[in-house]
Scaffold this motif. Sequence first.
Motif, PDB file in Angstrom:
ATOM      1  N   LEU A 156       0.495  -1.144   0.322  1.00  0.00           N
ATOM      2  CA  LEU A 156       0.462   0.052  -0.078  1.00  0.00           C
ATOM      3  C   LEU A 156       0.693   1.193  -0.398  1.00  0.00           C
ATOM      4  O   LEU A 156       0.301   2.451  -0.481  1.00  0.00           O
ATOM      5  CB  LEU A 156      -1.109   0.271   1.431  1.00  0.00           C
ATOM      6  CG  LEU A 156      -2.025  -0.926   1.261  1.00  0.00           C
ATOM      7  CD1 LEU A 156      -2.649  -1.014   2.518  1.00  0.00           C
ATOM      8  CD2 LEU A 156      -2.739  -0.556   0.198  1.00  0.00           C
ATOM      9  N   SER A 157       1.778   1.536   1.157  1.00  0.00           N
ATOM     10  CA  SER A 157       2.918   2.534   0.472  1.00  0.00           C
ATOM     11  C   SER A 157       4.059   2.643   0.191  1.00  0.00           C
ATOM     12  O   SER A 157       4.556   3.501   0.042  1.00  0.00           O
ATOM     13  CB  SER A 157       3.388   2.479   2.068  1.00  0.00           C
ATOM     14  OG  SER A 157       4.318   1.402   2.782  1.00  0.00           O
ATOM     15  N   HIS A 158       4.159   1.446  -0.877  1.00  0.00           N
ATOM     16  CA  HIS A 158       4.970   1.219  -2.169  1.00  0.00           C
ATOM     17  C   HIS A 158       6.406   1.529  -1.633  1.00  0.00           C
ATOM     18  O   HIS A 158       7.846   2.095  -1.241  1.00  0.00           O
ATOM     19  CB  HIS A 158       5.572   2.293  -3.081  1.00  0.00           C
ATOM     20  CG  HIS A 158       4.624   2.694  -4.393  1.00  0.00           C
ATOM     21  ND1 HIS A 158       3.807   1.755  -4.387  1.00  0.00           N
ATOM     22  CD2 HIS A 158       3.603   3.668  -4.144  1.00  0.00           C
ATOM     23  CE1 HIS A 158       2.474   2.261  -5.647  1.00  0.00           C
ATOM     24  NE2 HIS A 158       1.869   4.084  -4.934  1.00  0.00           N
ATOM     25  N   THR A 159       6.462   0.616  -0.635  1.00  0.00           N
ATOM     26  CA  THR A 159       7.928   0.087   0.436  1.00  0.00           C
ATOM     27  C   THR A 159       8.643  -1.519   0.344  1.00  0.00           C
ATOM     28  O   THR A 159       9.438  -1.987   1.255  1.00  0.00           O
ATOM     29  CB  THR A 159       8.024   0.531   2.084  1.00  0.00           C
ATOM     30  OG1 THR A 159       6.266   0.169   2.735  1.00  0.00           O
ATOM     31  CG2 THR A 159       7.720   1.747   1.772  1.00  0.00           C
ATOM     32  N   SER A 160       8.069  -1.770  -0.452  1.00  0.00           N
ATOM     33  CA  SER A 160       8.047  -3.428  -0.720  1.00  0.00           C
ATOM     34  C   SER A 160       9.107  -3.508  -1.511  1.00  0.00           C
ATOM     35  O   SER A 160      10.105  -4.287  -1.713  1.00  0.00           O
ATOM     36  CB  SER A 160       6.915  -3.700  -1.851  1.00  0.00           C
ATOM     37  OG  SER A 160       6.789  -3.879  -3.049  1.00  0.00           O
ATOM     38  N   GLY A 161       9.804  -2.192  -2.261  1.00  0.00           N
ATOM     39  CA  GLY A 161      10.901  -2.578  -2.957  1.00  0.00           C
ATOM     40  C   GLY A 161      10.950  -3.575  -4.621  1.00  0.00           C
ATOM     41  O   GLY A 161      11.717  -3.933  -5.196  1.00  0.00           O
ATOM     42  N   LEU A 162       9.415  -3.484  -5.447  1.00  0.00           N
ATOM     43  CA  LEU A 162       9.150  -4.468  -6.126  1.00  0.00           C
ATOM     44  C   LEU A 162      10.017  -3.718  -7.408  1.00  0.00           C
ATOM     45  O   LEU A 162       9.108  -2.653  -7.133  1.00  0.00           O
ATOM     46  CB  LEU A 162       7.716  -5.093  -6.155  1.00  0.00           C
ATOM     47  CG  LEU A 162       7.109  -5.890  -5.083  1.00  0.00           C
ATOM     48  CD1 LEU A 162       5.994  -6.213  -5.064  1.00  0.00           C
ATOM     49  CD2 LEU A 162       8.419  -7.648  -5.071  1.00  0.00           C
ATOM     50  N   LEU A 307      -3.665   7.893   6.233  1.00  0.00           N
ATOM     51  CA  LEU A 307      -3.075   9.280   5.775  1.00  0.00           C
ATOM     52  C   LEU A 307      -1.536   8.718   6.925  1.00  0.00           C
ATOM     53  O   LEU A 307      -0.584   9.993   6.667  1.00  0.00           O
ATOM     54  CB  LEU A 307      -3.294  10.763   6.478  1.00  0.00           C
ATOM     55  CG  LEU A 307      -5.144  10.674   6.162  1.00  0.00           C
ATOM     56  CD1 LEU A 307      -5.442  11.773   6.815  1.00  0.00           C
ATOM     57  CD2 LEU A 307      -5.293  10.536   4.116  1.00  0.00           C
ATOM     58  N   ASP A 308      -0.887   7.979   7.085  1.00  0.00           N
ATOM     59  CA  ASP A 308       0.195   7.879   7.499  1.00  0.00           C
ATOM     60  C   ASP A 308       1.488   6.893   6.901  1.00  0.00           C
ATOM     61  O   ASP A 308       1.856   6.611   5.806  1.00  0.00           O
ATOM     62  CB  ASP A 308       0.448   5.883   8.469  1.00  0.00           C
ATOM     63  CG  ASP A 308       1.428   6.537   9.922  1.00  0.00           C
ATOM     64  OD1 ASP A 308       1.973   6.442   9.200  1.00  0.00           O
ATOM     65  OD2 ASP A 308       0.865   4.943  10.404  1.00  0.00           O
ATOM     66  N   THR A 309       1.925   8.355   6.673  1.00  0.00           N
ATOM     67  CA  THR A 309       3.251   8.206   6.397  1.00  0.00           C
ATOM     68  C   THR A 309       4.396   8.103   6.530  1.00  0.00           C
ATOM     69  O   THR A 309       5.724   8.028   5.872  1.00  0.00           O
ATOM     70  CB  THR A 309       3.279   9.762   5.209  1.00  0.00           C
ATOM     71  OG1 THR A 309       3.749  10.832   6.666  1.00  0.00           O
ATOM     72  CG2 THR A 309       1.799  10.106   4.880  1.00  0.00           C
ATOM     73  N   THR A 310       4.809   8.044   7.790  1.00  0.00           N
ATOM     74  CA  THR A 310       6.242   6.964   8.460  1.00  0.00           C
ATOM     75  C   THR A 310       7.086   6.507   7.770  1.00  0.00           C
ATOM     76  O   THR A 310       8.045   7.059   7.522  1.00  0.00           O
ATOM     77  CB  THR A 310       5.584   6.529  10.303  1.00  0.00           C
ATOM     78  OG1 THR A 310       4.544   7.275  10.804  1.00  0.00           O
ATOM     79  CG2 THR A 310       6.746   6.690  10.850  1.00  0.00           C
ATOM     80  N   ALA A 311       6.311   5.865   7.487  1.00  0.00           N
ATOM     81  CA  ALA A 311       7.619   4.322   6.645  1.00  0.00           C
ATOM     82  C   ALA A 311       7.938   5.449   5.042  1.00  0.00           C
ATOM     83  O   ALA A 311       9.201   5.129   4.917  1.00  0.00           O
ATOM     84  CB  ALA A 311       6.464   3.281   6.351  1.00  0.00           C
TER      85      ALA A 311
END
Length: 392
Positions: A156-162, A307-311
């Motif tokens: 969801l946050s585009h932090t998978s690295g895929l 709205l959590d943008t921490t990651a």
Amino acid sequence: MPLLRTRLTTLLVMSLFGLGTCVSDTDVTDVPGGADVARTEAARPAPSLTARPPASSQPSRTSAALSLLVSDARAPGAALVSRTPSSSRFESAGPGIRRTDRFRAGSITKTLVATVVLQLAAEGRLRLSDTVEHHLPGLVRGHGNNGRLLTLRMLLSHTSGLYDYTAAVSAPAPTTPRAALRIALARAPAPLGSYRYSNTDYVLLGLVVKKVTGRSYADEATDRIIVPLGLTGTSFPGERTALPSPHGRAYTWDPDSGGPRRDVTELDPRPAGAAGELISTLDDLDRFYSALLGGRLLAGPQSRELLDTTATHGAYGLGIYPQRLSCGLTVWGHNGRISGSYVRTATTADGRRTLTFRVNTDAIPDASLESIEQTLLDAEFCRSGEAPRTRP
């Protein structure tokens, strides 16, 4: 804040993917119904929008900014709808775009998919901490990719690295989600947890929704969002190459070489899938984001997750991203860029003021688009005498 490049353009285009006067059509009553690499340089101010003294004969700052999309960025046409709880306003520049037109909304699809996933989390049918392997065993493997390490929150946050399958310009355009995944999984991923916008993330989320519910993401979004909000101009085309009526034309060309303009109104939307196949209207996108930020689609805990943008260190939430304006106000929304179309929706954190604008081409140089978009959002939301609204 970054202007996210939702490029479903180069890969999809093979199979799918003079200054006009601004005209205003204002409704005094509300419309009924009640659904990417970071910018690294500051937007350039437009002196012509600030140097003019106030005068009734002059266009508004928003109208002037909209016209720049035609005069400076060379879009055939541009239009917007601005919405508040008591009114809505339509403006256009250049010919060819009507208020009721359907158009391809590209990666704005991601916000609807994210909303469905968050609703399923609220119902206890999945958890954002679930791994991809838990729902889709054995699917994400090879070349350093490992579904056991990837959570739904990362997708969801585009932090998978895929790897983003749409970046593989030499690959055939995929017509199924699994074909898109084969393109992505043939490449090594970026470091796990790093923010890297990837359309592959949402292709996977579409498959997760199908596994959890037994129904497609399109069916779930239609029943959960489109029908309840009365979004009569919004749909998922599936295999349909034509736009529903009414609609205008969509164009693309090479903005660097200045090649001939091509009509891409009809295209195969399957390569976009859960990452960008949505069709919508200006009014419908305003209604959707207003309802989403206004708390009508998600309960409190899921609204906070959204709205959590921490990651991502402030760059991206869950299917939505913030943009800080010159007056200190932060607006939330998404953009969509697909062959023949660019659209951007932004809304205040309480959902009470929303703006959607679009052009009928994807062929706008990035530098021009970044500058004009910032100018347009500043002009619309940073009005004199209004204090910024923020969500606690």
